[in-house]
Design an enzyme around this catalytic site. Structure first.
Site, PDB file in Angstrom:
ATOM      1  N   GLU A   1      16.419  18.223 -26.423  1.00 23.50           N
ATOM      2  CA  GLU A   1      15.659  18.963 -27.285  1.00 23.50           C
ATOM      3  C   GLU A   1      14.469  18.457 -28.280  1.00 23.50           C
ATOM      4  O   GLU A   1      14.467  18.172 -29.462  1.00 23.50           O
ATOM      5  CB  GLU A   1      16.540  19.600 -28.429  1.00 23.50           C
ATOM      6  CG  GLU A   1      17.609  20.592 -27.489  1.00 23.50           C
ATOM      7  CD  GLU A   1      18.370  21.299 -28.587  1.00 23.50           C
ATOM      8  OE1 GLU A   1      19.158  22.348 -27.965  1.00 23.50           O
ATOM      9  OE2 GLU A   1      18.607  21.120 -29.586  1.00 23.50           O
TER      10      GLU A   1
ATOM     11  N   TYR B   1      20.268  29.770 -28.258  1.00 25.49           N
ATOM     12  CA  TYR B   1      21.081  29.833 -29.102  1.00 25.49           C
ATOM     13  C   TYR B   1      20.777  30.880 -30.390  1.00 25.49           C
ATOM     14  O   TYR B   1      20.429  30.666 -31.306  1.00 25.49           O
ATOM     15  CB  TYR B   1      21.379  28.563 -30.027  1.00 25.49           C
ATOM     16  CG  TYR B   1      22.030  27.754 -29.158  1.00 25.49           C
ATOM     17  CD1 TYR B   1      23.441  27.801 -28.670  1.00 25.49           C
ATOM     18  CD2 TYR B   1      21.404  26.576 -28.504  1.00 25.49           C
ATOM     19  CE1 TYR B   1      24.163  26.745 -28.185  1.00 25.49           C
ATOM     20  CE2 TYR B   1      22.036  25.557 -27.744  1.00 25.49           C
ATOM     21  CZ  TYR B   1      23.370  25.634 -27.642  1.00 25.49           C
ATOM     22  OH  TYR B   1      24.050  24.607 -26.979  1.00 25.49           O
TER      23      TYR B   1
ATOM     24  N   GLU C   1      21.216  24.821 -21.702  1.00 27.35           N
ATOM     25  CA  GLU C   1      22.266  24.670 -22.706  1.00 27.35           C
ATOM     26  C   GLU C   1      22.112  26.404 -23.224  1.00 27.35           C
ATOM     27  O   GLU C   1      21.040  26.859 -23.350  1.00 27.35           O
ATOM     28  CB  GLU C   1      21.926  23.929 -23.909  1.00 27.35           C
ATOM     29  CG  GLU C   1      22.214  22.609 -24.067  1.00 27.35           C
ATOM     30  CD  GLU C   1      22.152  21.942 -25.494  1.00 27.35           C
ATOM     31  OE1 GLU C   1      22.357  22.646 -26.474  1.00 27.35           O
ATOM     32  OE2 GLU C   1      21.639  20.741 -25.342  1.00 27.35           O
TER      33      GLU C   1
ATOM     34  N   TRP D   1      27.229  25.245 -22.845  1.00 26.89           N
ATOM     35  CA  TRP D   1      27.673  24.370 -24.195  1.00 26.89           C
ATOM     36  C   TRP D   1      29.069  25.095 -25.045  1.00 26.89           C
ATOM     37  O   TRP D   1      28.924  26.063 -25.538  1.00 26.89           O
ATOM     38  CB  TRP D   1      26.607  24.188 -25.430  1.00 26.89           C
ATOM     39  CG  TRP D   1      26.829  22.999 -26.271  1.00 26.89           C
ATOM     40  CD1 TRP D   1      27.587  23.292 -27.429  1.00 26.89           C
ATOM     41  CD2 TRP D   1      26.519  21.884 -26.383  1.00 26.89           C
ATOM     42  NE1 TRP D   1      27.685  22.310 -28.004  1.00 26.89           N
ATOM     43  CE2 TRP D   1      27.183  21.226 -27.394  1.00 26.89           C
ATOM     44  CE3 TRP D   1      25.574  20.868 -25.498  1.00 26.89           C
ATOM     45  CZ2 TRP D   1      26.796  19.996 -27.737  1.00 26.89           C
ATOM     46  CZ3 TRP D   1      25.238  19.799 -25.638  1.00 26.89           C
ATOM     47  CH2 TRP D   1      25.879  19.107 -26.653  1.00 26.89           C
TER      48      TRP D   1
END
Length: 425
Positions: free
Chosen positions: A195, A272, A312, A352
């Site tokens: 990242e 996310y 992810e 993840w």
């Protein structure tokens, strides 16, 4: 004659190249293995090297790979870094912890045993396991003038430290297998950074220059493996019309421009919604996720013309229930499968993160333990089976094509030797 060729055809279909042999390559929007498109379901497990170096816990590495294989998972992403601090891989620039390196050797050898392809990341953007902060602190200790952690991307001394780490990892001879990492087909790809973010330059140019330089350096040492940058997927100035799909912050990366760098073989995407939109409703987070997935898969397909891996994704059980997490997995998996079944750019996803029992100190709320999360385990297994069916379909098609070519060659040879004198059956 017909019976003989039918038997040859049957035997040919049974004799397939072992699925886990060979390097993964990229061709257009596909990843390829042994000449056929490669689609796979996978997982993150950042803890593998540390656990593999611990003689009391290394069996957890074998256990998680075994469980992964039982659920159809065939890709894993993990760290090939741990810089400074307690029990590091790299004590200081160029000084390595052999016990920790042997832990990574063990991880690779076990992945090979269980047919798991690995994505290995080279450094962290964040402070955990040292990251770019540790690198700039090392340089500062040598008298370099460092203004921020983002000097990681521009300071010549820091960049050389990082290049030295790349070379050390790529040329490492595995003490278990005897194979250099750069020659190990179990490794699917290298990742430049977990990242990468550069708040000092929101234009994305600093990251662009750094990826260009480091991708070239990796390829100068290792021509076997794929390379990806480790990007989360934030749109930048090169596609300003797409920035509306970002969460409400910029991190100095540019999904389109960064992934158009020639040395980058495939794009990555992280997601996310629970972290990026913490005050939003579940409905808003789901809407964001659907747009995020759709736009990036289409951009990989139409603009980048490269594969994309959702490297992810997850949802924390600390802030949501198991049903909400299962819904997120369903949403992600549906987008990947929809693309894959039509021959699109989405090649797989890596949630993840996967744990096995007895690793409580590593729990972060995102962990999936198959024995504790049966509904999630079922969703994961179903996706593995769907992607595996697509992969097998392509392998069968390729085998049929190879058999037909072999048949035609044999027929031509037979007619050349026998057809003209009438001795054939």
């Amino acid at each position: 004659m017909i019976k003989k060729w039918s038997l040859v055809f049957f035997i040919f279909l049974l004799i397939q190249v072992k699925a886990d042999d060979g390097f993964i390559t990229a061709k257009g929007v596909h990843l390829m293995l042994n000449g056929s498109p490669f689609y796979a379901n996978g997982f993150n497990a950042y803890w593998l090297m540390n656990t593999g170096a611990n003689p009391y816990l290394k069996d957890k590495v074998s256990s998680v790979f075994q469980q992964a294989k039982e659920h159809g998972l065939s890709m894993a992403r993990t760290w090939a870094f741990s810089d400074g601090g307690d029990s590091p891989l790299q004590y200081s620039p160029g000084s390595y912890n052999e016990q920790m390196f042997q832990g990574l050797d063990f991880v690779i050898s076990e992945a090979r045993k269980y047919g798991i392809k690995l994505v290995l990341s080279m450094v962290n953007n964040y402070d955990q396991f040292g990251g770019k902060k540790q690198y700039v602190n090392w340089a500062r200790g040598q008298g370099q003038s460092i203004s921020s952690d983002d000097d990681f991307f521009t300071n010549s001394v820091v960049k050389q430290y990082y290049k030295n780490h790349i070379k050390t990892v790529l040329t490492r001879i595995n003490t278990v297998t005897g194979v250099a990492y750069k020659d190990e087909p179990t490794i699917m790809a290298w990742e430049l950074m977990n990242e990468p973010r550069c708040y000092a330059d929101p234009s994305g140019k600093t990251i662009q220059d750094w990826i260009t330089e480091m991708a070239s350096y990796v390829k100068s040492i290792d021509g076997n493996h794929l390379l990806e940058a480790g990007l989360e997927g934030f749109y930048g100035p090169s596609s300003s019309e797409k920035q509306q799909y970002n969460p409400n912050f910029q991190v100095g990366t540019d999904f389109i421009a960064n992934n158009q760098i020639p040395g980058i073989d495939f794009a990555t995407l992280h997601s996310y919604p629970d972290q990026w939109l913490p005050s939003s409703s579940d409905e808003s987070q789901t809407s964001f996720l659907n747009n995020w997935l759709y736009n990036h898969i289409q951009d990989a397909q139409d603009t980048l013309r490269k594969p994309i891996l959702l490297a992810e994704f997850g949802k924390s059980l600390k802030t949501s229930g198991a049903n909400q997490r299962d819904q997120l997995f369903d949403t992600v998996y549906s987008a990947i499968y929809s693309s894959a079944r039509s021959g699109g750019a989405a090649v797989g996803g890596m949630f993840w993160q996967l744990f096995t029992e007895g690793l409580d100190s590593y729990r972060d709320g995102y962990e999936v333990i198959f024995s504790e999360n049966p509904s999630t385990a079922t969703i994961i297994t179903d996706q593995s089976q769907k992607l595996n069916r697509i992969r097998k379909m392509y392998v069968r098609l390729r085998n049929v094509q190879k058999w037909k070519r072999a048949r035609d060659i044999r027929r031509a040879q037979w007619w050349a030797g026998n057809g003209s004198n009438g001795t054939g059956n």
